[in-house]
Motif scaffolding. Structure first.
Motif, PDB file in Angstrom:
ATOM      1  N   GLY A 125      44.449  29.262  62.542  1.00 47.12           N
ATOM      2  CA  GLY A 125      45.583  28.914  61.706  1.00 47.12           C
ATOM      3  C   GLY A 125      46.452  30.097  61.317  1.00 47.12           C
ATOM      4  N   TYR A 126      46.064  31.282  61.788  1.00 51.64           N
ATOM      5  CA  TYR A 126      46.788  32.509  61.450  1.00 51.64           C
ATOM      6  C   TYR A 126      47.150  33.268  62.721  1.00 51.64           C
ATOM      7  N   SER A 127      48.201  34.077  62.627  1.00 47.08           N
ATOM      8  CA  SER A 127      48.500  35.067  63.643  1.00 47.08           C
ATOM      9  C   SER A 127      48.987  36.322  62.924  1.00 47.08           C
ATOM     10  N   VAL A 128      49.101  37.420  63.672  1.00 52.25           N
ATOM     11  CA  VAL A 128      49.520  38.681  63.068  1.00 52.25           C
ATOM     12  C   VAL A 128      50.501  39.384  63.987  1.00 52.25           C
ATOM     13  N   SER A 129      51.173  40.366  63.397  1.00 51.32           N
ATOM     14  CA  SER A 129      52.123  41.179  64.158  1.00 51.32           C
ATOM     15  C   SER A 129      52.076  42.593  63.627  1.00 51.32           C
ATOM     16  N   ARG A 130      52.016  43.544  64.570  1.00 47.29           N
ATOM     17  CA  ARG A 130      52.090  44.953  64.164  1.00 47.29           C
ATOM     18  C   ARG A 130      53.017  45.676  65.140  1.00 47.29           C
ATOM     19  N   GLU A 131      54.269  45.718  64.758  1.00 49.01           N
ATOM     20  CA  GLU A 131      55.305  46.353  65.576  1.00 49.01           C
ATOM     21  C   GLU A 131      55.473  47.825  65.229  1.00 49.01           C
ATOM     22  N   LYS A 132      55.141  48.195  64.007  1.00 46.34           N
ATOM     23  CA  LYS A 132      55.206  49.579  63.559  1.00 46.34           C
ATOM     24  C   LYS A 132      53.874  49.943  62.917  1.00 46.34           C
ATOM     25  N   LYS A 133      53.537  51.207  62.971  1.00 48.84           N
ATOM     26  CA  LYS A 133      52.230  51.646  62.492  1.00 48.84           C
ATOM     27  C   LYS A 133      52.012  51.317  61.024  1.00 48.84           C
ATOM     28  N   GLU A 134      53.039  51.402  60.215  1.00 50.98           N
ATOM     29  CA  GLU A 134      52.869  51.241  58.782  1.00 50.98           C
ATOM     30  C   GLU A 134      52.907  49.782  58.311  1.00 50.98           C
ATOM     31  N   ARG A 135      53.224  48.861  59.186  1.00 54.40           N
ATOM     32  CA  ARG A 135      53.468  47.474  58.765  1.00 54.40           C
ATOM     33  C   ARG A 135      52.592  46.504  59.543  1.00 54.40           C
ATOM     34  N   PHE A 136      51.962  45.590  58.790  1.00 52.71           N
ATOM     35  CA  PHE A 136      51.084  44.594  59.403  1.00 52.71           C
ATOM     36  C   PHE A 136      51.390  43.264  58.745  1.00 52.71           C
ATOM     37  N   SER A 137      51.828  42.305  59.548  1.00 48.57           N
ATOM     38  CA  SER A 137      52.264  41.022  59.012  1.00 48.57           C
ATOM     39  C   SER A 137      51.261  39.929  59.348  1.00 48.57           C
TER      40      SER A 137
ATOM     41  N   VAL B 271      54.902  30.714  57.111  1.00 49.32           N
ATOM     42  CA  VAL B 271      54.786  31.676  56.019  1.00 49.32           C
ATOM     43  C   VAL B 271      54.531  33.068  56.582  1.00 49.32           C
ATOM     44  N   PHE B 272      55.255  34.034  56.048  1.00 51.53           N
ATOM     45  CA  PHE B 272      55.076  35.436  56.444  1.00 51.53           C
ATOM     46  C   PHE B 272      54.590  36.233  55.238  1.00 51.53           C
ATOM     47  N   LEU B 273      53.485  36.944  55.424  1.00 56.18           N
ATOM     48  CA  LEU B 273      53.003  37.876  54.414  1.00 56.18           C
ATOM     49  C   LEU B 273      53.090  39.277  55.005  1.00 56.18           C
ATOM     50  N   GLU B 274      53.759  40.163  54.262  1.00 53.87           N
ATOM     51  CA  GLU B 274      53.999  41.509  54.776  1.00 53.87           C
ATOM     52  C   GLU B 274      53.158  42.536  54.037  1.00 53.87           C
TER      53      GLU B 274
ATOM     54  N   LEU C  99      35.212  38.229  50.397  1.00 56.82           N
ATOM     55  CA  LEU C  99      36.337  38.513  51.292  1.00 56.82           C
ATOM     56  C   LEU C  99      35.949  38.153  52.714  1.00 56.82           C
ATOM     57  N   ARG C 100      36.825  37.471  53.382  1.00 60.35           N
ATOM     58  CA  ARG C 100      36.596  37.132  54.789  1.00 60.35           C
ATOM     59  C   ARG C 100      37.731  37.684  55.631  1.00 60.35           C
ATOM     60  N   LEU C 101      37.369  38.345  56.713  1.00 58.67           N
ATOM     61  CA  LEU C 101      38.342  39.019  57.563  1.00 58.67           C
ATOM     62  C   LEU C 101      39.052  38.021  58.462  1.00 58.67           C
ATOM     63  N   ILE C 102      40.387  38.064  58.427  1.00 54.47           N
ATOM     64  CA  ILE C 102      41.182  37.150  59.255  1.00 54.47           C
ATOM     65  C   ILE C 102      41.544  37.831  60.579  1.00 54.47           C
ATOM     66  N   TYR C 103      42.198  38.954  60.486  1.00 54.36           N
ATOM     67  CA  TYR C 103      42.593  39.754  61.649  1.00 54.36           C
ATOM     68  C   TYR C 103      42.582  41.220  61.262  1.00 54.36           C
TER      69      TYR C 103
END
Lengths: 114, 115
Positions: B63-75, B19-22, B43-47
């Motif tokens: 159980g989670y990972s994240v990606s930030r390839e551009k400054k404005e976007r965090f997946s 699952v991807f949340l953008e 609220l609990r902080l994931i990343y």
């Protein structure tokens, strides 16, 4: 350990009466303190914050909060509640040394009735 | 006004799916955050991320990972969704330095159901 607490799960108030939503924290140093509101099926909206200076902070929608260092509290207040104030309220704290991270309380549901 | 948008308001997935949340913010904020919100737990902080390609674990990263390839976007990525990841997911952003006072601005949330 650093922590933030909202001791009441729910607060019930009649419209027109003053309201108070409580928040206490445990921390060393000088925290930044925030209040947010969440309406049903929405994200959190920023209400107000205390960083430094005057202990009474005024925010959006007629809300205010008082920072009390000796009691380590930051209670949210409004002189006259509206039915439209019914929502979920979160207190949050940025503790010293946590570099931009906020720790949120568990939330207090405010119910304002006619 | 700061605007934080999330790709979906409601999402239904099956156990084991990826699952991807953008999340996208339009105010050039350095910091971005992913939280999950559950009744009685707040609220609990994931990343969170301070900069492009930079990430740090929050309180519940398992159980989670994240990606930030551009400054404005965090997946936020759920590698293999499980039923206990059914929750409301909230994205937020804030300024860092330059007088930023750590006020976080939130998106509308994604309510994820894993069947």
């Amino acid at each position: 350990a650093q922590s933030v607490a909202q001791p009441e799960d729910q607060v019930n108030v009649a419209e027109g009466n003053p309201l108070t939503v409580k928040c206490t924290y445990s921390v060393s140093g000088n925290p930044y303190l925030f209040w947010y509101v969440q309406y049903p099926n929405r994200g959190l909206q920023f209400l107000l914050k205390y960083i430094t200076g005057d202990n009474l902070v005024k925010g959006s929608y007629g809300f205010e909060a008082e920072f009390n260092k000796s009691q380590t509290s930051f209670h949210l207040k409004k002189p006259s509640a509206l039915v439209s104030d019914s929502a979920l309220y979160f207190c949050a704290v940025r503790f010293t040394g946590t570099a931009s991270k906020l720790t949120f309380g568990t939330g207090t549901r405010l119910q304002v009735t006619l | 006004d700061v605007k934080v948008t999330q790709s979906s308001r409601y999402l239904v997935k099956r156990t084991g799916e990826k699952v991807f949340l953008e999340c996208v913010q339009d105010m050039d904020h350095e910091n971005m955050f992913w939280y999950r919100q559950d009744p009685g737990l707040g609220l609990r902080l994931i990343y969170f991320s301070y900069d492009v390609k930079m990430k740090e674990k929050g309180d519940i990263p398992e159980g989670y990972s994240v990606s930030r390839e551009k400054k404005e976007r965090f997946s936020l990525i759920l590698e293999s969704a499980s039923t206990n990841q059914t929750s409301m997911y909230l994205c937020a952003s804030s300024l860092w330095g330059r007088g930023g006072t750590d006020t976080q601005y939130f998106g509308p949330g994604t309510r994820l159901t894993v069947l």
